[in-house]
Scaffold this active site. Structure first.
Site, short mmCIF file in Angstrom:
data_model
loop_
_atom_site.label_atom_id
_atom_site.label_comp_id
_atom_site.label_asym_id
_atom_site.label_seq_id
_atom_site.Cartn_x
_atom_site.Cartn_y
_atom_site.Cartn_z
N LYS A 14 0.82 -1.22 0.00
CA LYS A 14 0.00 0.00 0.00
C LYS A 14 0.84 1.26 0.00
CE LYS A 14 -2.12 -0.81 3.91
NZ LYS A 14 -1.74 -2.20 4.27
N ARG A 89 -9.30 2.62 8.88
CA ARG A 89 -8.85 1.28 9.25
C ARG A 89 -10.03 0.42 9.73
NH1 ARG A 89 -7.48 -0.54 13.77
NH2 ARG A 89 -7.92 1.47 14.69
N ARG A 124 11.60 -9.48 5.48
CA ARG A 124 11.86 -8.05 5.50
C ARG A 124 12.85 -7.70 6.61
NH1 ARG A 124 6.98 -3.78 5.43
NH2 ARG A 124 6.82 -4.20 7.65
N ARG A 159 12.17 -6.33 12.32
CA ARG A 159 11.24 -5.68 13.24
C ARG A 159 10.44 -6.73 13.99
NH1 ARG A 159 7.60 -1.54 10.03
NH2 ARG A 159 6.22 -3.06 10.94
N ARG A 170 -1.37 -9.72 12.92
CA ARG A 170 -1.72 -8.54 12.11
C ARG A 170 -2.73 -8.90 11.03
NH1 ARG A 170 4.10 -6.88 10.28
NH2 ARG A 170 3.15 -5.14 9.19
#
Ligand code: ZN
Length: 211
Positions: A14, A89, A124, A159, A170
């Site tokens: 996004k 959201r 990532r 992270r 998530r």
């Protein structure tokens, strides 16, 4: 006037797509994370109210978030449109936004499978110094533990948000809270569905074609 929103699960791309589209259409990319951080830093009235929630790692109440967005939209650069990234959201936020007279022309829903989300996010890595983002498969740093961008050594880490368990969490939160927006905007005839698999460049072309 182009009033857009980018919708999709974590890892859908996004932010990347919104950023490029914003440059192309010459409209601002509006992310509530950025707005909140700026409001807190600049000690605005809303920022002062949001700060304790942010400091405690809690979600900032909807009325504060929406207040900041409405304020942001009054700025001159948003006159020709804007693109929301990661906002609204929840269904409640989307409804409040409509009630405040902020309506969207198109909602771009980027569709990516759960497996792909895991594949992208688990690999990532982030630089703690300059926040550069790497992907161990698609865009690894040239040498294992040195940041290409800022040269910092030993700064590349995963992270806590990008571990398999956190990604699962998530995804669950996205499905429960945000996914209902797809039906909400579809009913209003504003939804554009985009296949988000493949290279960012390909996804970008699909979005351009659809718009
Ligand atoms: Zn760096």
């Amino acid at each position: 006037m182009k009033r857009l929103m980018m919708l999709g699960p974590p890892g859908a791309g996004k932010g990347t797509q919104a950023q490029q589209l914003a440059v192309e259409l010459n409209i601002p990319q509006i992310s509530t994370g950025d707005l909140l951080r700026a409001a807190k830093k600049n000690q605005t009235d809303l920022g002062k109210k949001a700060a304790p929630h942010m400091d405690n790692g809690k979600l900032v109440p909807d009325d504060l978030v929406i207040g900041m967005v409405v304020e942001r939209l009054k700025e001159e650069d948003a006159e020709q449109g804007y693109i929301f990234d990661g906002f609204p959201r929840t269904l409640k936020q989307a409804e409040s936004l409509e009630e405040m007279g902020v309506s969207l022309d198109n909602v771009i829903s980027i569709i990516v499978s759960d497996e792909e989300v895991h594949r992208r996010l688990e690999a990532r890595r982030t630089c703690s110094e300059c926040k550069a983002i790497y992907h161990l498969i698609f865009s690894p740093p040239k040498s294992e533990n040195t940041c290409d961008k800022c040269g910092a050594e030993g700064s590349i880490y995963q992270r806590a948000d990008d571990t398999p368990e956190k990604i699962e969490e998530r995804l669950r939160a996205y499905k429960a809270q945000t996914e209902p927006l797809i039906a909400f905007y579809q009913e209003k005839g504003r939804l554009i569905q985009i296949d988000g698999e493949g290279a960012p460049e390909e996804v970008k072309k699909r979005i351009q074609k659809a718009l």
